[in-house]
Structure formats: C-alpha cells, structure tokens
Design an enzyme around this catalytic site. Structure first.
Site, PDB file in Angstrom:
ATOM      1  N   ASP A  10     -45.228 -29.880  23.275  1.00  0.00           N
ATOM      2  CA  ASP A  10     -46.086 -28.692  23.309  1.00  0.00           C
ATOM      3  C   ASP A  10     -47.051 -28.653  22.114  1.00  0.00           C
ATOM      4  O   ASP A  10     -47.689 -27.648  21.859  1.00  0.00           O
ATOM      5  CB  ASP A  10     -45.272 -27.401  23.415  1.00  0.00           C
ATOM      6  CG  ASP A  10     -44.177 -27.292  22.361  1.00  0.00           C
ATOM      7  OD1 ASP A  10     -43.972 -28.257  21.598  1.00  0.00           O
ATOM      8  OD2 ASP A  10     -43.515 -26.248  22.315  1.00  0.00           O
ATOM      9  N   HIS A 245     -38.597 -31.047  12.859  1.00  0.00           N
ATOM     10  CA  HIS A 245     -37.653 -31.112  13.977  1.00  0.00           C
ATOM     11  C   HIS A 245     -37.977 -32.254  14.947  1.00  0.00           C
ATOM     12  O   HIS A 245     -37.090 -33.013  15.349  1.00  0.00           O
ATOM     13  CB  HIS A 245     -37.667 -29.792  14.757  1.00  0.00           C
ATOM     14  CG  HIS A 245     -37.499 -28.574  13.925  1.00  0.00           C
ATOM     15  ND1 HIS A 245     -36.268 -28.147  13.480  1.00  0.00           N
ATOM     16  CD2 HIS A 245     -38.402 -27.666  13.443  1.00  0.00           C
ATOM     17  CE1 HIS A 245     -36.404 -27.034  12.773  1.00  0.00           C
ATOM     18  NE2 HIS A 245     -37.700 -26.725  12.731  1.00  0.00           N
TER      19      HIS A 245
END
Length: 324
Positions: A10, A245
């Site tokens: 995303d 992450h």
C-alpha cells in the site's frame, strides 16, 4: 538462489523503503507489484509505484492495480500523519500515469509463468490477496511461499488496543487468506516488526554515502525516514529510531535462519466490537489446540544481523543503479 517476489503493497513510507531495499538487494528479484489502498489510496499507491519505477529505471517490472476498498464495505482510512499526504513523507512525486488502470488479472500470468517459484510478500491490507484466492484458486496453489506483515500476537495493536492495521483494515480478507493457503503462511507480526528499529544516525550515514555517489534513488531515503521517525517520536518519545516493518518482512524472505517461528493455529476476529481485527494465535503448550488453520508466526529475529544487512544492502546503490 535469487528469490522471485510478487510484492503486494500500500506504498506508505516503510513500503517504499522496502521496495528500495529489494532494489538494492541482489538476492531479491521483484517480478511484479500489486498497488493497494491502505496507507494511501489505491490511486496514490499506483502513482508511487510508477514514481519508484521512474527513479530506479526498472520499467520491466509490471505494476498491477489492486483493491480500492476492503471486503468489509467500509471506506478505507488513510494515514497522512504517518506517511505524508502522498505516502512519501514530504516528497511530492511529479509523474503522470493512468490511474484508471484495471489489470489485476495480470498476476495470474506472472504466477503461471513461474510455477512453484513465486514468493508472495504482502505488507498491506489483504484484500487483493484474498481476491486472488477467490478468483484464481488453482493458480494460487502454484505459489511457493507466502509472507504477511500483519497481526499482533500477545501484544497490543497499533490502531486499537488489540488490533494491528493490516488485519484491522480488512479482517475478512485476512481470514480468507489464512483459511485458503494449503501451505503455512509465514506471518511477521507487529510485535516482532516493532523491534526493527533503525536510527537517524544510520540513515544520516547512508544519506552521506548517497550524496557522495550521486544516487537519485538513495536520496529518497532520508526525507522519507525523517518524516516517519518524527511521527513515531511524537507518539512514543523514548524511541531512538523508527521501526521498518515492511523492510523486516522482505529481509525475512532472504534471511530465514535469523527468524524464529512458532507453528500455531491462527484466526482473525471479524465480529464488530472492541476485538474487531484482533489476531489470535494459540500459543498454549498443549496437545489439544484451537481448531484454526496452522501457520508459522514469527516470534523473534536477529536484530544485529538485520541492521548489518540493511546497512550493507542499502549501500549497494552505486553498483546497482543504472544496471536495469
């Protein structure tokens, strides 16, 4: 052996840094990118993917338009305070692309042309990946491995006290993926990725290097990271850096020996309420466990090896740029 990765993203800041990590990493070959809603809208994610293509000069990697909405039917929530209005921190990409692109079916060809070789790495919401299982169940059996950044196990979430953003954004999709994969998914959860702290000092050293070699790609790293770190620092003042992450999730693909997993049954809560989007893993040391599908959930990783590899890989700029 080089790992062929189909990357579902995303395209927020840590996603973009993950793509750059893959670009600099000689052990990873991105064979396709699926741009989804999540940190930003699907249209912004598509544009960011095209912007990275333009800067790196890698135009032979197909970009596929993913999902625009979650299976919940709720309008997605974006995070400009974390990732910037465009998903690139302070950077405003100047590039014109067709934002009405509808070519998701192309992922089927990528998988079919590379049977049992493709590793799918999903670092955003799981809507597009769930859709692939719904539309192409036989093709998806030809995927070699699945890595997901998502969930939080036995630790707090980041969008609610119990839920992590990727699973919370579309828990229906998360459960479809976890229920449909015959092979066990490798889940790299928030409670592990939160330990992938990269410091401003390390980023400054990389930036000095990028400027010395004239790396246009590398010069993206510091402004994006600084924006990202500022958010994390404002939320948790004691932090000495920002967690990457999505970089850690890609790193796990090529550093299997440095990640510890537990085989546990996993389920995501879809009932609307305080637990919506919570990921549950049955970590009990018992013979009889919950009747959920078993998956491999990361519980730890070798932080010194991660930092060493990230720094060395990101300094491949000079030898990598212009060779694509």
């Amino acid at each position: 052996m080089v790992k062929k990765v189909l990357f579902f993203s995303d395209f927020g800041i840590d996603d973009n840094l993950a793509i750059l990590y893959a670009f600099f990493n000689k052990e990873i070959k991105i064979v396709g990118v699926v741009a989804d809603y999540g940190n930003v809208s699907k249209q912004d994610a598509l544009r960011n993917a095209a912007y990275i293509q333009e800067l790196t000069g890698i135009r032979d990697v197909p970009v596929f338009a993913g999902a625009e909405l979650p299976l919940t039917g709720n309008p997605p929530q974006f995070y400009p305070d974390v990732h910037g209005a465009e998903g690139l921190g302070p950077i405003i990409p100047e590039i014109d692309i067709d934002l009405s692109l509808e070519n998701f079916h192309g992922i089927k060809d990528v998988i079919e042309q590379n049977p049992n070789e493709i590793i799918i790495v999903n670092v955003g919401r799981l809507t597009s990946l769930a859709t692939a299982f719904i539309l192409y169940p036989e093709t998806m059996k030809k995927v070699k491995e699945f890595y997901l950044m998502g969930g939080a196990f036995n630790e707090p979430g980041n969008v609610t006290p119990v839920a992590e953003a990727n699973f919370y954004g579309d828990p229906y999709a998360a459960n479809i993926v976890l229920n449909q994969t015959a092979r066990r998914v490798k889940i790299i959860p928030l409670n592990v990725t939160s330990g992938s702290i990269v410091t401003p000092a390390l980023i400054n050293e990389l930036d000095t290097y990028y400027n010395s070699v004239g790396s246009k790609v590398g010069k993206l790293v510091k402004p994006m990271f600084d924006y990202y770190y500022k958010f994390y620092k404002s939320r948790t003042p004691k932090l000495t850096g920002a967690p990457l992450h999505d970089v850690l999730t890609l790193w796990a693909v090529v550093n299997e020996d440095h990640v510890t997993y537990r085989d546990v049954p996993v389920k995501v809560i879809v009932n609307v309420g305080e637990a919506f989007g919570q990921s549950i893993g049955d970590f009990r040391n018992m013979v009889d466990k919950a009747e959920f599908p078993f998956h491999k959930v990361a519980v730890n990783f070798n932080y010194p090896e991660f930092i060493k590899d990230f720094f060395q890989t990101m300094k491949n700029s000079k030898s990598t740029e212009g060779n694509h």
